[in-house]
Design a protein around this motif. Sequence first.
Motif, PDB file in Angstrom:
ATOM      1  N   ASN A 111       5.550  18.724  -3.478  1.00  0.00           N
ATOM      2  CA  ASN A 111       5.771  17.431  -4.110  1.00  0.00           C
ATOM      3  C   ASN A 111       6.656  16.541  -3.246  1.00  0.00           C
ATOM      4  O   ASN A 111       6.393  15.339  -3.094  1.00  0.00           O
ATOM      5  CB  ASN A 111       6.411  17.620  -5.485  1.00  0.00           C
ATOM      6  CG  ASN A 111       5.447  18.156  -6.528  1.00  0.00           C
ATOM      7  OD1 ASN A 111       4.234  18.186  -6.301  1.00  0.00           O
ATOM      8  ND2 ASN A 111       5.967  18.568  -7.665  1.00  0.00           N
ATOM      9  N   ALA A 112       7.718  17.110  -2.688  1.00  0.00           N
ATOM     10  CA  ALA A 112       8.596  16.325  -1.821  1.00  0.00           C
ATOM     11  C   ALA A 112       7.853  15.870  -0.566  1.00  0.00           C
ATOM     12  O   ALA A 112       7.981  14.715  -0.139  1.00  0.00           O
ATOM     13  CB  ALA A 112       9.829  17.155  -1.440  1.00  0.00           C
ATOM     14  N   LEU A 113       7.064  16.763   0.005  1.00  0.00           N
ATOM     15  CA  LEU A 113       6.322  16.443   1.220  1.00  0.00           C
ATOM     16  C   LEU A 113       5.400  15.250   1.010  1.00  0.00           C
ATOM     17  O   LEU A 113       5.363  14.317   1.831  1.00  0.00           O
ATOM     18  CB  LEU A 113       5.512  17.671   1.652  1.00  0.00           C
ATOM     19  CG  LEU A 113       4.575  17.493   2.859  1.00  0.00           C
ATOM     20  CD1 LEU A 113       5.374  17.237   4.131  1.00  0.00           C
ATOM     21  CD2 LEU A 113       3.683  18.723   3.020  1.00  0.00           C
ATOM     22  N   TYR A 114       4.654  15.246  -0.097  1.00  0.00           N
ATOM     23  CA  TYR A 114       3.614  14.241  -0.283  1.00  0.00           C
ATOM     24  C   TYR A 114       4.032  13.048  -1.152  1.00  0.00           C
ATOM     25  O   TYR A 114       3.410  11.984  -1.063  1.00  0.00           O
ATOM     26  CB  TYR A 114       2.369  14.892  -0.897  1.00  0.00           C
ATOM     27  CG  TYR A 114       1.706  15.901   0.016  1.00  0.00           C
ATOM     28  CD1 TYR A 114       1.239  15.523   1.268  1.00  0.00           C
ATOM     29  CD2 TYR A 114       1.560  17.233  -0.375  1.00  0.00           C
ATOM     30  CE1 TYR A 114       0.633  16.447   2.111  1.00  0.00           C
ATOM     31  CE2 TYR A 114       0.947  18.163   0.463  1.00  0.00           C
ATOM     32  CZ  TYR A 114       0.497  17.766   1.702  1.00  0.00           C
ATOM     33  OH  TYR A 114      -0.103  18.682   2.537  1.00  0.00           O
ATOM     34  N   ARG A 160       4.938  17.174 -14.811  1.00  0.00           N
ATOM     35  CA  ARG A 160       5.555  15.958 -15.336  1.00  0.00           C
ATOM     36  C   ARG A 160       7.044  15.857 -15.017  1.00  0.00           C
ATOM     37  O   ARG A 160       7.453  16.182 -13.916  1.00  0.00           O
ATOM     38  CB  ARG A 160       5.257  15.844 -16.824  1.00  0.00           C
ATOM     39  CG  ARG A 160       3.743  15.782 -17.074  1.00  0.00           C
ATOM     40  CD  ARG A 160       3.392  15.206 -18.393  1.00  0.00           C
ATOM     41  NE  ARG A 160       1.948  15.026 -18.503  1.00  0.00           N
ATOM     42  CZ  ARG A 160       1.380  14.186 -19.325  1.00  0.00           C
ATOM     43  NH1 ARG A 160       2.103  13.414 -20.112  1.00  0.00           N
ATOM     44  NH2 ARG A 160       0.058  14.096 -19.385  1.00  0.00           N
ATOM     45  N   ASP A 161       7.848  15.385 -15.975  1.00  0.00           N
ATOM     46  CA  ASP A 161       9.200  14.959 -15.644  1.00  0.00           C
ATOM     47  C   ASP A 161      10.062  16.067 -15.058  1.00  0.00           C
ATOM     48  O   ASP A 161      10.866  15.814 -14.163  1.00  0.00           O
ATOM     49  CB  ASP A 161       9.888  14.326 -16.855  1.00  0.00           C
ATOM     50  CG  ASP A 161       9.863  15.208 -18.092  1.00  0.00           C
ATOM     51  OD1 ASP A 161       9.131  16.212 -18.101  1.00  0.00           O
ATOM     52  OD2 ASP A 161      10.574  14.868 -19.056  1.00  0.00           O
ATOM     53  N   ARG A 162       9.898  17.302 -15.540  1.00  0.00           N
ATOM     54  CA  ARG A 162      10.757  18.361 -15.024  1.00  0.00           C
ATOM     55  C   ARG A 162      10.495  18.611 -13.535  1.00  0.00           C
ATOM     56  O   ARG A 162      11.425  18.928 -12.792  1.00  0.00           O
ATOM     57  CB  ARG A 162      10.591  19.651 -15.820  1.00  0.00           C
ATOM     58  CG  ARG A 162       9.241  20.333 -15.708  1.00  0.00           C
ATOM     59  CD  ARG A 162       9.208  21.661 -16.443  1.00  0.00           C
ATOM     60  NE  ARG A 162       9.320  21.497 -17.878  1.00  0.00           N
ATOM     61  CZ  ARG A 162       9.356  22.511 -18.744  1.00  0.00           C
ATOM     62  NH1 ARG A 162       9.309  23.755 -18.301  1.00  0.00           N
ATOM     63  NH2 ARG A 162       9.436  22.289 -20.044  1.00  0.00           N
ATOM     64  N   ALA A 163       9.244  18.476 -13.098  1.00  0.00           N
ATOM     65  CA  ALA A 163       8.926  18.654 -11.678  1.00  0.00           C
ATOM     66  C   ALA A 163       9.288  17.415 -10.870  1.00  0.00           C
ATOM     67  O   ALA A 163       9.774  17.515  -9.740  1.00  0.00           O
ATOM     68  CB  ALA A 163       7.447  18.976 -11.504  1.00  0.00           C
ATOM     69  N   LEU A 164       9.078  16.235 -11.442  1.00  0.00           N
ATOM     70  CA  LEU A 164       9.314  15.005 -10.696  1.00  0.00           C
ATOM     71  C   LEU A 164      10.802  14.705 -10.545  1.00  0.00           C
ATOM     72  O   LEU A 164      11.213  14.040  -9.583  1.00  0.00           O
ATOM     73  CB  LEU A 164       8.587  13.850 -11.369  1.00  0.00           C
ATOM     74  CG  LEU A 164       7.059  14.006 -11.398  1.00  0.00           C
ATOM     75  CD1 LEU A 164       6.412  12.834 -12.120  1.00  0.00           C
ATOM     76  CD2 LEU A 164       6.499  14.154  -9.989  1.00  0.00           C
ATOM     77  N   ALA A 165      11.630  15.191 -11.465  1.00  0.00           N
ATOM     78  CA  ALA A 165      13.077  15.053 -11.287  1.00  0.00           C
ATOM     79  C   ALA A 165      13.540  15.763 -10.016  1.00  0.00           C
ATOM     80  O   ALA A 165      14.438  15.293  -9.318  1.00  0.00           O
ATOM     81  CB  ALA A 165      13.813  15.610 -12.504  1.00  0.00           C
ATOM     82  N   ALA A 170      -0.363  19.212  -7.801  1.00  0.00           N
ATOM     83  CA  ALA A 170      -1.163  18.738  -8.928  1.00  0.00           C
ATOM     84  C   ALA A 170      -1.851  17.404  -8.698  1.00  0.00           C
ATOM     85  O   ALA A 170      -2.688  17.005  -9.509  1.00  0.00           O
ATOM     86  CB  ALA A 170      -0.273  18.624 -10.173  1.00  0.00           C
ATOM     87  N   TYR A 171      -1.523  16.702  -7.607  1.00  0.00           N
ATOM     88  CA  TYR A 171      -1.873  15.282  -7.502  1.00  0.00           C
ATOM     89  C   TYR A 171      -2.763  15.015  -6.290  1.00  0.00           C
ATOM     90  O   TYR A 171      -2.417  14.233  -5.412  1.00  0.00           O
ATOM     91  CB  TYR A 171      -0.603  14.438  -7.427  1.00  0.00           C
ATOM     92  CG  TYR A 171       0.497  14.905  -8.355  1.00  0.00           C
ATOM     93  CD1 TYR A 171       0.389  14.713  -9.731  1.00  0.00           C
ATOM     94  CD2 TYR A 171       1.622  15.567  -7.869  1.00  0.00           C
ATOM     95  CE1 TYR A 171       1.387  15.146 -10.601  1.00  0.00           C
ATOM     96  CE2 TYR A 171       2.622  15.997  -8.720  1.00  0.00           C
ATOM     97  CZ  TYR A 171       2.508  15.793 -10.084  1.00  0.00           C
ATOM     98  OH  TYR A 171       3.488  16.232 -10.945  1.00  0.00           O
TER      99      TYR A 171
END
Length: 307
Positions: free
Chosen positions: A186-189, A142-147, A212-213
């Motif tokens: 996460n940055a890649l995708y 969630r937010d901590r990873a997406l930041a 995760a997605y």
Amino acid sequence: MGAAQRNISAEKLAYLKRMKAFQRELEALQPLFEVETAIYAEQPCVTGPLPLAVDLYRPETGRDWPVVIWLHAGGFIAGSREKKLHSVIAGHFVRHGYAVAIPDYRLHRQRPLLKKPMRRLMRDLVAEAAATEDPMQRIFQRDRALAVVEDCGALLRWLEKEGPSRGLGKEIIWAGSSAGAISALNALYLLPQLRIEPFNVRSAMISSGGFAYGRFAKPGTAPVLALHGPEDSRVPIGSIRALKARLGNEITLIESDTLLHGEIGFTPDEALGVAVDRLVTFDQAAAKQFSFTRVPEAGVTKNTRQD
């Protein structure tokens, strides 16, 4: 052995030995590179804008180097770019003709605030993560990873503006370990979902990471080398195996029982130079395997496999 040394645990002695080895390696590598620290962005947090710094390592000669963006570990609550380990890893990449960017990013304790595009995307991401059969831990979703993804986008914008004057090329490699490996994927995708793609992504190289997605990992994005311990309890291997099943040969997954969490060496005593050589071999093969084409009207970069 003196009395003071006898009172030090075996783990502490091993750590001190490792730090001395890193120092010797760093002293041997330092003549190969110059390092610059710069503020690449100010990102929003509950307490106000937070300046974020990046250490940029560049070879002493040449220009148009591909850029390895190395994201540090720490579970999104700790960690920093300022580790001797990072300087040694960067030095080994530099000796192969790469530049290396090692950024700090917002940590959970700094209470980052997500911007509107990411908040909108987060709804779909959370739903996708919840629908997976082998979900990653909630704290990694969630937010901590997406930041961190937002911070990676800000870093790309800074590199796009400031890179040419510093000799940087237009190809990047996402890399990192543990939380840094999660962030690299996460940055890649996910950055393409936010229309942040000013560079050609050549590859991604991670240790002890996850994604995760599921459906947001689009085929044809970039080759990925994933190192993982099958019994890793901090970041279980399930999501990486699922990513491999989804994308096939685009993901090279190496499972090793002797790989410690977050390490890039297959064994605790494998030299960092040897471990980096393995990553470089993978990336250079990826560079030959994929060519890059830009779609001008969409401003989107796509990687095309050359079979």
